[in-house]
Scaffold this motif. Sequence first.
Motif, PDB file in Angstrom:
ATOM      1  N   MET A  94       0.813  -1.217   0.000  1.00  0.00           N
ATOM      2  CA  MET A  94       0.000   0.000   0.000  1.00  0.00           C
ATOM      3  C   MET A  94       0.848   1.271   0.000  1.00  0.00           C
ATOM      4  SD  MET A  94      -3.428  -0.850   2.246  1.00  0.00           S
ATOM      5  CE  MET A  94      -2.626  -1.488   3.709  1.00  0.00           C
ATOM      6  N   ARG A  95       2.176   1.117  -0.062  1.00  0.00           N
ATOM      7  CA  ARG A  95       3.043   2.281  -0.244  1.00  0.00           C
ATOM      8  C   ARG A  95       2.706   2.935  -1.588  1.00  0.00           C
ATOM      9  NH1 ARG A  95       8.331   2.771   2.111  1.00  0.00           N
ATOM     10  NH2 ARG A  95       8.988   3.514   0.062  1.00  0.00           N
ATOM     11  N   LEU A  96       2.799   4.249  -1.633  1.00  0.00           N
ATOM     12  CA  LEU A  96       2.453   4.967  -2.858  1.00  0.00           C
ATOM     13  C   LEU A  96       3.338   4.546  -4.020  1.00  0.00           C
ATOM     14  CD1 LEU A  96       0.856   7.096  -4.376  1.00  0.00           C
ATOM     15  CD2 LEU A  96       2.372   8.849  -3.421  1.00  0.00           C
ATOM     16  N   ASP A  97       4.658   4.414  -3.781  1.00  0.00           N
ATOM     17  CA  ASP A  97       5.533   4.058  -4.901  1.00  0.00           C
ATOM     18  C   ASP A  97       5.225   2.663  -5.429  1.00  0.00           C
ATOM     19  OD1 ASP A  97       6.579   2.804  -2.641  1.00  0.00           O
ATOM     20  OD2 ASP A  97       8.647   3.446  -2.987  1.00  0.00           O
ATOM     21  N   ALA A  98       4.870   1.738  -4.542  1.00  0.00           N
ATOM     22  CA  ALA A  98       4.532   0.381  -4.982  1.00  0.00           C
ATOM     23  C   ALA A  98       3.287   0.383  -5.865  1.00  0.00           C
ATOM     24  CB  ALA A  98       4.324  -0.530  -3.779  1.00  0.00           C
ATOM     25  N   LEU A  99       2.294   1.181  -5.495  1.00  0.00           N
ATOM     26  CA  LEU A  99       1.054   1.218  -6.275  1.00  0.00           C
ATOM     27  C   LEU A  99       1.245   1.946  -7.602  1.00  0.00           C
ATOM     28  CD1 LEU A  99      -1.549   1.817  -3.423  1.00  0.00           C
ATOM     29  CD2 LEU A  99      -1.027  -0.318  -4.630  1.00  0.00           C
ATOM     30  N   VAL A 100       2.126   2.939  -7.634  1.00  0.00           N
ATOM     31  CA  VAL A 100       2.456   3.612  -8.899  1.00  0.00           C
ATOM     32  C   VAL A 100       3.055   2.594  -9.872  1.00  0.00           C
ATOM     33  CG1 VAL A 100       4.036   5.287  -9.971  1.00  0.00           C
ATOM     34  CG2 VAL A 100       2.724   5.933  -7.943  1.00  0.00           C
ATOM     35  N   LEU A 101       3.890   1.704  -9.339  1.00  0.00           N
ATOM     36  CA  LEU A 101       4.472   0.645 -10.170  1.00  0.00           C
ATOM     37  C   LEU A 101       3.410  -0.356 -10.604  1.00  0.00           C
ATOM     38  CD1 LEU A 101       6.964  -0.882 -11.316  1.00  0.00           C
ATOM     39  CD2 LEU A 101       7.110  -2.034  -9.097  1.00  0.00           C
ATOM     40  N   ILE A 121       2.985  12.916  -8.698  1.00  0.00           N
ATOM     41  CA  ILE A 121       1.844  12.063  -8.367  1.00  0.00           C
ATOM     42  C   ILE A 121       0.899  12.741  -7.368  1.00  0.00           C
ATOM     43  CG2 ILE A 121       1.134   9.816  -7.442  1.00  0.00           C
ATOM     44  CD1 ILE A 121       2.659   9.634 -10.091  1.00  0.00           C
ATOM     45  N   LEU A 122      -0.386  12.666  -7.674  1.00  0.00           N
ATOM     46  CA  LEU A 122      -1.433  13.197  -6.803  1.00  0.00           C
ATOM     47  C   LEU A 122      -2.143  12.041  -6.101  1.00  0.00           C
ATOM     48  CD1 LEU A 122      -3.155  15.597  -9.390  1.00  0.00           C
ATOM     49  CD2 LEU A 122      -1.394  16.231  -7.740  1.00  0.00           C
ATOM     50  N   VAL A 123      -2.550  12.274  -4.868  1.00  0.00           N
ATOM     51  CA  VAL A 123      -3.439  11.353  -4.151  1.00  0.00           C
ATOM     52  C   VAL A 123      -4.671  12.148  -3.760  1.00  0.00           C
ATOM     53  CG1 VAL A 123      -3.755   9.862  -2.151  1.00  0.00           C
ATOM     54  CG2 VAL A 123      -1.530   9.942  -3.277  1.00  0.00           C
ATOM     55  N   GLN A 142      -2.997   9.568  -9.199  1.00  0.00           N
ATOM     56  CA  GLN A 142      -2.989   9.978 -10.599  1.00  0.00           C
ATOM     57  C   GLN A 142      -1.763  10.834 -10.878  1.00  0.00           C
ATOM     58  OE1 GLN A 142      -6.441  12.257 -11.766  1.00  0.00           O
ATOM     59  NE2 GLN A 142      -6.184  11.760 -13.930  1.00  0.00           N
ATOM     60  N   ALA A 143      -1.233  10.717 -12.094  1.00  0.00           N
ATOM     61  CA  ALA A 143      -0.151  11.604 -12.505  1.00  0.00           C
ATOM     62  C   ALA A 143      -0.736  12.994 -12.729  1.00  0.00           C
ATOM     63  CB  ALA A 143       0.493  11.104 -13.789  1.00  0.00           C
ATOM     64  N   LYS A 144      -0.005  14.034 -12.311  1.00  0.00           N
ATOM     65  CA  LYS A 144      -0.472  15.405 -12.514  1.00  0.00           C
ATOM     66  C   LYS A 144      -0.758  15.645 -13.999  1.00  0.00           C
ATOM     67  CE  LYS A 144       2.872  17.881 -10.967  1.00  0.00           C
ATOM     68  NZ  LYS A 144       3.724  18.999 -10.471  1.00  0.00           N
ATOM     69  N   PRO A 145      -1.795  16.416 -14.316  1.00  0.00           N
ATOM     70  CA  PRO A 145      -2.095  16.710 -15.726  1.00  0.00           C
ATOM     71  C   PRO A 145      -0.887  17.260 -16.486  1.00  0.00           C
ATOM     72  CG  PRO A 145      -3.915  17.406 -14.350  1.00  0.00           C
ATOM     73  CD  PRO A 145      -2.823  16.972 -13.409  1.00  0.00           C
TER      74      PRO A 145
END
Length: 207
Positions: A94-101, A121-123, A142-145
């Motif tokens: 549930m770490r942010l970097d793990a979920l981005v991957l 990255i936005l949460v 989500q990635a920033k626009p």
Amino acid sequence: MAQNRSRKQVRESRALGIALTPKAVRYFEKRPYGPGEHGRSRRRQDSDYAVRLKEKQRLRAQYGIREAQMQRVFEVARRESGLTGENLVELLEMRLDALVLRAGFARTIQQARQFVVHRHILVDGQIVDRPSFRVRPGQTLQAKPKSQTRVPFEVAAAGIHRDVLPAVPDYLDVNLEHLKAILVRRPKRAEVPVTCDVQMVVEYYSR
């Protein structure tokens, strides 16, 4: 610098017996033995401690975190109800970097961490620059626009990373075209695509 880092990751992959990056997969297929001049030779059987240590190192390497971070998460996992080893992997996942991957926004955990640290990255619409940030079920990343117009993110949105990443797990609802993902529920250990005997890790920290 990048080349040296890549070589180090390949060497670490061979030492731990798992491919930590897509590039390491190719090297691992060619040289399925440990690094160094004695890598091919048969070694004596490892002690119980060495086996547990290696499992801990394998798990830590797959998330690319420091030992102190791993110990902190283990303590949280130990206090939760249920099996400590399964809790540990679920919390790491549930770490942010793990979920981005996992969502396919990045090709490696190192790239995922870089995206977070560089404030791409936005949460839930807010910039989060801590890779260790624990995403809660129901939250959206989500990635920033503005970032989505950059080449690394355009590559990700086109699905290029899917050839080297595991299938998107059921605990993530991903819209890759818009580089958006929702953690729909807490991951379950059996679904998390990491290689590790979690009981060995628990025994290592409980010694």
